[in-house]
Design a protein around this motif. Structure first.
Motif, PDB file in Angstrom:
ATOM      1  N   GLY A 150       8.106  13.332  55.168  1.00 20.22           N
ATOM      2  CA  GLY A 150       6.751  12.954  54.744  1.00 20.22           C
ATOM      3  C   GLY A 150       6.339  11.611  55.316  1.00 20.22           C
ATOM      4  N   HIS A 151       7.286  10.690  55.398  1.00 13.24           N
ATOM      5  CA  HIS A 151       7.004   9.381  55.995  1.00 13.24           C
ATOM      6  C   HIS A 151       6.715   9.502  57.494  1.00 13.24           C
ATOM      7  CE1 HIS A 151       8.338   7.685  52.221  1.00 13.24           C
ATOM      8  NE2 HIS A 151       8.080   6.466  52.652  1.00 13.24           N
ATOM      9  N   VAL A 152       7.405  10.428  58.148  1.00 14.48           N
ATOM     10  CA  VAL A 152       7.135  10.667  59.575  1.00 14.48           C
ATOM     11  C   VAL A 152       5.724  11.221  59.753  1.00 14.48           C
ATOM     12  CG1 VAL A 152       7.826  11.968  61.641  1.00 14.48           C
ATOM     13  CG2 VAL A 152       9.575  11.019  60.109  1.00 14.48           C
ATOM     14  N   VAL A 153       5.337  12.170  58.893  1.00 16.39           N
ATOM     15  CA  VAL A 153       3.978  12.738  58.949  1.00 16.39           C
ATOM     16  C   VAL A 153       2.936  11.637  58.748  1.00 16.39           C
ATOM     17  CG1 VAL A 153       2.333  14.267  57.781  1.00 16.39           C
ATOM     18  CG2 VAL A 153       4.672  15.045  58.199  1.00 16.39           C
ATOM     19  N   PHE A 154       3.177  10.777  57.746  1.00 21.46           N
ATOM     20  CA  PHE A 154       2.247   9.671  57.496  1.00 21.46           C
ATOM     21  C   PHE A 154       2.163   8.744  58.706  1.00 21.46           C
ATOM     22  CE2 PHE A 154       1.648   5.232  56.155  1.00 21.46           C
ATOM     23  CZ  PHE A 154       0.369   5.322  55.608  1.00 21.46           C
ATOM     24  N   GLY A 155       3.319   8.412  59.283  1.00 18.41           N
ATOM     25  CA  GLY A 155       3.343   7.531  60.444  1.00 18.41           C
ATOM     26  C   GLY A 155       2.594   8.116  61.629  1.00 18.41           C
ATOM     27  N   LEU A 156       2.790   9.419  61.873  1.00 13.40           N
ATOM     28  CA  LEU A 156       2.091  10.081  62.983  1.00 13.40           C
ATOM     29  C   LEU A 156       0.584  10.106  62.744  1.00 13.40           C
ATOM     30  CD1 LEU A 156       4.484  13.079  63.732  1.00 13.40           C
ATOM     31  CD2 LEU A 156       3.996  11.138  65.235  1.00 13.40           C
ATOM     32  N   SER A 157       0.189  10.364  61.502  1.00 15.54           N
ATOM     33  CA  SER A 157      -1.249  10.387  61.175  1.00 15.54           C
ATOM     34  C   SER A 157      -1.858   9.013  61.400  1.00 15.54           C
ATOM     35  CB  SER A 157      -1.442  10.815  59.717  1.00 15.54           C
ATOM     36  OG  SER A 157      -0.870  12.071  59.486  1.00 15.54           O
ATOM     37  N   TRP A 158      -1.153   7.983  60.952  1.00 17.44           N
ATOM     38  CA  TRP A 158      -1.584   6.595  61.129  1.00 17.44           C
ATOM     39  C   TRP A 158      -1.748   6.293  62.615  1.00 17.44           C
ATOM     40  CZ3 TRP A 158       1.920   2.000  59.073  1.00 17.44           C
ATOM     41  CH2 TRP A 158       1.271   0.777  59.323  1.00 17.44           C
ATOM     42  N   LEU A 159      -0.751   6.662  63.407  1.00 18.60           N
ATOM     43  CA  LEU A 159      -0.778   6.373  64.839  1.00 18.60           C
ATOM     44  C   LEU A 159      -1.931   7.093  65.533  1.00 18.60           C
ATOM     45  CD1 LEU A 159       0.349   5.227  67.444  1.00 18.60           C
ATOM     46  CD2 LEU A 159       2.018   7.100  67.472  1.00 18.60           C
ATOM     47  N   ILE A 160      -2.104   8.375  65.241  1.00 23.14           N
ATOM     48  CA  ILE A 160      -3.154   9.153  65.910  1.00 23.14           C
ATOM     49  C   ILE A 160      -4.543   8.601  65.571  1.00 23.14           C
ATOM     50  CG2 ILE A 160      -4.250  11.429  65.992  1.00 23.14           C
ATOM     51  CD1 ILE A 160      -1.340  12.568  65.601  1.00 23.14           C
ATOM     52  N   VAL A 161      -4.750   8.254  64.300  1.00 24.40           N
ATOM     53  CA  VAL A 161      -6.041   7.662  63.902  1.00 24.40           C
ATOM     54  C   VAL A 161      -6.273   6.347  64.646  1.00 24.40           C
ATOM     55  CG1 VAL A 161      -7.287   6.583  61.986  1.00 24.40           C
ATOM     56  CG2 VAL A 161      -6.163   8.794  61.655  1.00 24.40           C
ATOM     57  N   LEU A 162      -5.222   5.516  64.724  1.00 25.61           N
ATOM     58  CA  LEU A 162      -5.321   4.236  65.441  1.00 25.61           C
ATOM     59  C   LEU A 162      -5.726   4.456  66.898  1.00 25.61           C
ATOM     60  CD1 LEU A 162      -2.330   1.837  64.570  1.00 25.61           C
ATOM     61  CD2 LEU A 162      -4.771   1.324  64.459  1.00 25.61           C
ATOM     62  N   MET A 163      -5.039   5.387  67.558  1.00 24.98           N
ATOM     63  CA  MET A 163      -5.281   5.619  68.985  1.00 24.98           C
ATOM     64  C   MET A 163      -6.675   6.170  69.234  1.00 24.98           C
ATOM     65  SD  MET A 163      -1.612   7.152  70.235  1.00 24.98           S
ATOM     66  CE  MET A 163      -2.173   7.273  71.936  1.00 24.98           C
ATOM     67  N   VAL A 164      -7.100   7.110  68.399  1.00 27.31           N
ATOM     68  CA  VAL A 164      -8.416   7.734  68.604  1.00 27.31           C
ATOM     69  C   VAL A 164      -9.545   6.741  68.303  1.00 27.31           C
ATOM     70  CG1 VAL A 164      -9.973   9.535  67.748  1.00 27.31           C
ATOM     71  CG2 VAL A 164      -7.565  10.070  68.172  1.00 27.31           C
ATOM     72  N   ARG A 165      -9.417   6.019  67.190  1.00 28.82           N
ATOM     73  CA  ARG A 165     -10.482   5.080  66.791  1.00 28.82           C
ATOM     74  C   ARG A 165     -10.665   3.942  67.780  1.00 28.82           C
ATOM     75  NH1 ARG A 165     -10.808   2.927  60.836  1.00 28.82           N
ATOM     76  NH2 ARG A 165     -12.675   2.081  61.787  1.00 28.82           N
ATOM     77  N   ASN A 166      -9.574   3.535  68.417  1.00 36.53           N
ATOM     78  CA  ASN A 166      -9.650   2.364  69.296  1.00 36.53           C
ATOM     79  C   ASN A 166      -9.635   2.715  70.779  1.00 36.53           C
ATOM     80  OD1 ASN A 166      -9.498   0.030  67.300  1.00 36.53           O
ATOM     81  ND2 ASN A 166      -7.692   1.205  66.706  1.00 36.53           N
ATOM     82  N   ALA A 167      -9.727   4.020  71.081  1.00 38.25           N
ATOM     83  CA  ALA A 167      -9.628   4.457  72.480  1.00 38.25           C
ATOM     84  C   ALA A 167     -10.663   3.777  73.378  1.00 38.25           C
ATOM     85  CB  ALA A 167      -9.770   5.971  72.561  1.00 38.25           C
ATOM     86  N   LYS A 168     -11.879   3.585  72.853  1.00 39.57           N
ATOM     87  CA  LYS A 168     -12.947   2.994  73.671  1.00 39.57           C
ATOM     88  C   LYS A 168     -13.146   1.504  73.390  1.00 39.57           C
ATOM     89  CE  LYS A 168     -15.506   7.334  74.206  1.00 39.57           C
ATOM     90  NZ  LYS A 168     -16.784   8.052  73.961  1.00 39.57           N
ATOM     91  N   ARG A 169     -12.498   1.006  72.353  1.00 41.05           N
ATOM     92  CA  ARG A 169     -12.693  -0.398  71.982  1.00 41.05           C
ATOM     93  C   ARG A 169     -11.790  -1.345  72.765  1.00 41.05           C
ATOM     94  NH1 ARG A 169     -12.588   0.272  65.361  1.00 41.05           N
ATOM     95  NH2 ARG A 169     -14.380   1.678  65.192  1.00 41.05           N
ATOM     96  N   GLY A 170     -10.653  -0.833  73.223  1.00 41.14           N
ATOM     97  CA  GLY A 170      -9.693  -1.715  73.863  1.00 41.14           C
ATOM     98  C   GLY A 170      -8.935  -2.526  72.818  1.00 41.14           C
ATOM     99  N   LEU A 171      -8.141  -3.451  73.297  1.00 41.79           N
ATOM    100  CA  LEU A 171      -7.318  -4.269  72.412  1.00 41.79           C
ATOM    101  C   LEU A 171      -8.084  -5.510  71.976  1.00 41.79           C
ATOM    102  CD1 LEU A 171      -4.407  -4.391  71.249  1.00 41.79           C
ATOM    103  CD2 LEU A 171      -3.814  -5.811  73.225  1.00 41.79           C
ATOM    104  N   ASN A 172      -8.021  -5.832  70.679  1.00 42.31           N
ATOM    105  CA  ASN A 172      -8.660  -7.050  70.201  1.00 42.31           C
ATOM    106  C   ASN A 172      -7.837  -7.632  69.041  1.00 42.31           C
ATOM    107  OD1 ASN A 172      -9.581  -5.764  67.696  1.00 42.31           O
ATOM    108  ND2 ASN A 172     -11.047  -4.683  69.014  1.00 42.31           N
ATOM    109  N   LEU A 173      -8.258  -8.798  68.570  1.00 44.22           N
ATOM    110  CA  LEU A 173      -7.500  -9.491  67.528  1.00 44.22           C
ATOM    111  C   LEU A 173      -7.595  -8.792  66.180  1.00 44.22           C
ATOM    112  CD1 LEU A 173      -8.236 -13.241  68.361  1.00 44.22           C
ATOM    113  CD2 LEU A 173      -6.251 -11.863  68.980  1.00 44.22           C
ATOM    114  N   TYR A 174      -8.498  -7.838  66.065  1.00 45.61           N
ATOM    115  CA  TYR A 174      -8.629  -7.073  64.816  1.00 45.61           C
ATOM    116  C   TYR A 174      -7.665  -5.897  64.791  1.00 45.61           C
ATOM    117  CZ  TYR A 174     -10.616  -3.996  61.262  1.00 45.61           C
ATOM    118  OH  TYR A 174     -10.780  -3.180  60.175  1.00 45.61           O
ATOM    119  N   ASN A 175      -7.550  -5.166  65.912  1.00 43.51           N
ATOM    120  CA  ASN A 175      -6.681  -3.987  65.878  1.00 43.51           C
ATOM    121  C   ASN A 175      -5.243  -4.257  66.332  1.00 43.51           C
ATOM    122  OD1 ASN A 175      -6.820  -3.937  68.730  1.00 43.51           O
ATOM    123  ND2 ASN A 175      -8.523  -2.483  68.732  1.00 43.51           N
TER     124      ASN A 175
END
Length: 207
Positions: A150-175
């Protein structure tokens, strides 16, 4: 509230994940969270060790566990930990595309681990009729290993959301702190699995 703290190679701090107060607070908060999770997993390990011989006449650890699949699962998860380290290295070098690439590989490895775990459970249930309700051992095993899954599922969900949400934003001090706290969480999951591999599978195989 604007979070456009875009980084460029000339002004990027050496540790963008801790460059802001918000980032430092996320980092500190995660350690408190992982402390609580450590206590929780420790109690599950203790319960498992106490009940692992309570098979109620059903299959025992020596009957069930084959190390080949579990070894593959361990390699998948440990490799995913390494690829997340590469991703954080790219983050510190302000190479967003390569960071996303290595995180994508991390996600694929995590999904492969989960697929193997689901197959493992399916095998135990259909070949040995070893289920959560089979015995106290069955309950303890599925609770511990399933809770980790379950922790692996949560971690993967967290990672995928992070990658998709920030795909066009690039790296910044917020993310940047969000990526970094994910990587620490992922390492924690890997460490817990090493203990599961040792305590559940290796000790189980030798009886």
């Amino acid at each position: 509230m604007s979070h456009d703290h875009s980084l460029n190679p000339e002004t990027m701090p050496q540790e963008p994940e801790k460059a802001t107060l918000e980032g430092k607070n996320k980092f500190l908060g995660l350690w408190f969270f992982l402390g609580g999770e450590t206590v929780l997993f420790a109690s599950l390990f203790g319960t498992y060790l106490a009940l692992r011989n309570s098979t109620a006449g059903g299959p025992a650890t020596t009957d069930l566990f084959g190390l080949e699949l579990v070894f593959v699962m361990t390699m998948l998860l440990l490799t995913s930990s390494l690829t997340s380290v590469y991703a954080m290295y790219q983050m510190k070098n302000n190479n967003f595309k390569k960071m996303q690439l290595w995180l994508g590989i991390t996600a694929l490895l995590g999904m492969a681990f989960l697929a193997c775990e689901l197959y493992e459970f399916y095998h135990y249930i259909h070949e040995y009729e070893f289920t959560f309700r089979s015995s106290a051992f069955g309950s303890a095993f599925y609770t511990l290993v399933g809770f980790h899954g379950g922790h692996v599922v949560f971690g993967l969900s967290w990672l995928i959301v992070l990658m998709v949400r920030n795909a066009k934003r690039g790296l910044n001090l917020y993310n940047a702190p969000k990526y970094y706290t994910f990587s620490l969480y992922w390492h924690f999951i890997d460490v817990v699995w090493v203990f599961i591999f040792t305590v559940v599978y290796l000790m189980g195989k030798v009886g």
